[in-house]
Design a protein around this motif. Structure first.
Motif, PDB file in Angstrom:
ATOM      1  N   ARG A  17       0.826  -1.210   0.000  1.00  0.00           N
ATOM      2  CA  ARG A  17       0.000   0.000   0.000  1.00  0.00           C
ATOM      3  C   ARG A  17       0.859   1.258   0.000  1.00  0.00           C
ATOM      4  NH1 ARG A  17      -3.462  -2.720   3.731  1.00  0.00           N
ATOM      5  NH2 ARG A  17      -2.420  -1.633   5.450  1.00  0.00           N
ATOM      6  N   HIS A  21       4.168   1.524  -1.032  1.00  0.00           N
ATOM      7  CA  HIS A  21       5.161   1.676  -2.102  1.00  0.00           C
ATOM      8  C   HIS A  21       4.648   1.269  -3.489  1.00  0.00           C
ATOM      9  CE1 HIS A  21       8.287   2.451   0.857  1.00  0.00           C
ATOM     10  NE2 HIS A  21       7.902   1.380   1.533  1.00  0.00           N
ATOM     11  N   PHE A  22       3.376   0.942  -3.627  1.00  0.00           N
ATOM     12  CA  PHE A  22       2.880   0.400  -4.891  1.00  0.00           C
ATOM     13  C   PHE A  22       3.113   1.358  -6.052  1.00  0.00           C
ATOM     14  CE2 PHE A  22      -0.549   0.112  -8.031  1.00  0.00           C
ATOM     15  CZ  PHE A  22      -0.317  -1.167  -8.508  1.00  0.00           C
ATOM     16  N   TRP A  23       2.703   2.621  -5.900  1.00  0.00           N
ATOM     17  CA  TRP A  23       2.804   3.554  -7.020  1.00  0.00           C
ATOM     18  C   TRP A  23       4.266   3.888  -7.344  1.00  0.00           C
ATOM     19  CZ3 TRP A  23      -0.972   4.026 -10.184  1.00  0.00           C
ATOM     20  CH2 TRP A  23      -2.287   3.847  -9.739  1.00  0.00           C
ATOM     21  N   LEU A  79       5.536   1.015  -9.286  1.00  0.00           N
ATOM     22  CA  LEU A  79       4.926   0.992 -10.613  1.00  0.00           C
ATOM     23  C   LEU A  79       5.629   1.954 -11.559  1.00  0.00           C
ATOM     24  CD1 LEU A  79       2.575  -0.367 -12.135  1.00  0.00           C
ATOM     25  CD2 LEU A  79       1.191   1.643 -11.551  1.00  0.00           C
ATOM     26  N   PHE A  80       6.001   3.127 -11.051  1.00  0.00           N
ATOM     27  CA  PHE A  80       6.724   4.084 -11.887  1.00  0.00           C
ATOM     28  C   PHE A  80       8.140   3.605 -12.202  1.00  0.00           C
ATOM     29  CE2 PHE A  80       3.511   7.192 -10.468  1.00  0.00           C
ATOM     30  CZ  PHE A  80       3.214   7.781 -11.698  1.00  0.00           C
TER      31      PHE A  80
END
Length: 307
Positions: free
Chosen positions: A22, A24-26, A29-30
Motif C-alpha cells: 500500500r 510503495h505500490f505507485w 509501478l513508476f
C-alpha cells in the motif's frame, strides 16, 4: 503461548506485506518501465553474449555449439594481440595527454578574478561539436597542407608530418583530437570541486606566505583527491572500450596501428559476421575489466583502513 505466537507469525508477515505494498505500490509501478528497459537492454545482452561465445552463430542454418573454439580463434589471432597492445598504448596516451589537461584548466580558471564565466563557456565549446564535424575538421588540421603542417613547415622549416598515415603519429593524433574535444566536461566537474573548497583555507595559506604552487599542492589537490581517483577509473574504463574515432578516422589503420580491442570486436561482428568470436572477445574483455575493478576496489578498501 509459543504455539499461539507461531500460528500468528504468518498473519503478521502478511500484514506487513500488505502495508508495504500500500505504501510503495505507485513508486514501484513508476520504476517498472525503467527496470524492464534495464533488464532488456543491459543484462539480457550480457547473458546472451556469454552464451553466444560458445556457439557458431548462423541466422540461416541455426546456431551450433562449438565449445571453446571461439576462444581458441580469438587467442590465436595475431590481430587480437596487436589490438590489446594498441588499446594499452591508447589508454596510456589518454592518461598522459588527456587526463591532466582538465585539471590544469580547472585550477587556472579558478584563479581568475575576471571573465571566469566567458572562459568556462569557451573551454566547454569543443564538447558540443558534432562528431561528424569534428572528424572533418581534424582531418583538415592533420592534412599535409593543413594548418598544423603549415605552422611546422612555415615557422620551423621542418618537413610536414603525416599525422594520418605515419604509424608513429596516428594514435597520438587521435588522442590529441579527443582530448581537445572532451576536456570541457571533465574540466567543469573539476572546477566545481575546486570552487567548493572553502576560501578561508586559501586565505590562511596566503597569510602564512604560501605561494600559488604550495596552495595547489597542499590544499587543492588533496581536497579533490577522491574525485581524481573516480574520474581516473572512469577514464580507464572508457578508453579501454574506445573504437569510434579509430573506426571513423582511420578504420584501424595505417597497418593496424590504431586497431583497438573494441574495434576488433566490431570488425569480427559486422565485417566478418563472426558473432561467436566477437562474443568471446567481449567476454574476455568483461573478465579483465572485472578483475581490474576488484583490484581497484580492494586497494581503495586498504586505503580506507589505513586512514
Amino acid at each position: 503461548m509459543e504455539t499461539h505466537a507461531a500460528a500468528n507469525a504468518p498473519l503478521e508477515r502478511k500484514g506487513r506485506m500488505a502495508v508495504f505494498w500500500r505504501k510503495h505500490f505507485w513508486g514501484l509501478l513508476f520504476l517498472l518501465p525503467a527496470f524492464i528497459i534495464f533488464i532488456l537492454f543491459l543484462w539480457v545482452p550480457i547473458v546472451k553474449g556469454f552464451v553466444y561465445s560458445f556457439y557458431h552463430i548462423d541466422f540461416v542454418k541455426g546456431n551450433s555449439f562449438v565449445g571453446f573454439d571461439n576462444y581458441k580463434v580469438a587467442l590465436h589471432d595475431g590481430d587480437a594481440w596487436t589490438a590489446v597492445k594498441n588499446t594499452v598504448y591508447y589508454m596510456f596516451l589518454c592518461l598522459v595527454i588527456g587526463f591532466w589537461i582538465p585539471i590544469v584548466f580547472a585550477i587556472a580558471i579558478s584563479e581568475l578574478r575576471r571573465f571566469q564565466g566567458i572562459v568556462r563557456v569557451a573551454a566547454y565549446l569543443p564538447n558540443i561539436i558534432p562528431v561528424v564535424v569534428l572528424y572533418g575538421l581534424w582531418r583538415w588540421f592533420y592534412d599535409p597542407v593543413g594548418p598544423i603542417n603549415g605552422v611546422i613547415t612555415g615557422w620551423f622549416g621542418n618537413e610536414p608530418i603525416a599525422f594520418m598515415t605515419d604509424t608513429n603519429w596516428s594514435m597520438i593524433s587521435l588522442v590529441i583530437m579527443e582530448s581537445w574535444q572532451q576536456f570541457g566536461s571533465a574540466m567543469l566537474i573539476y572546477l566545481a570541486a575546486v570552487l567548493s573548497i572553502p576560501r578561508d583555507w586559501y586565505e590562511a595559506a596566503e597569510i602564512d606566505g604560501a605561494g600559488v604552487w604550495n596552495r595547489i599542492r597542499h590544499i587543492t589537490l588533496p581536497s579533490i583527491k577522491g574525485l581524481l581517483g573516480l574520474l581516473l577509473i572512469l577514464q580507464l574504463i572508457g578508453t579501454s572500450q574506445g573504437y569510434q574515432s579509430q573506426l571513423a578516422m582511420l578504420d584501424g589503420g595505417p597497418n593496424n596501428a590504431t586497431l583497438t580491442y573494441a574495434l576488433l570486436i566490431v570488425k569480427y561482428a559486422f565485417n566478418q559476421q563472426n558473432y561467436g568470436v566477437a562474443a568471446a572477445l567481449g567476454v574476455l574483455m568483461f573478465i579483465v575489466l572485472g578483475l581490474l575493478a576488484i583490484v581497484q576496489y580492494r586497494l581503495q578498501g586498504k586505503e580506507g583502513d589505513v586512514r
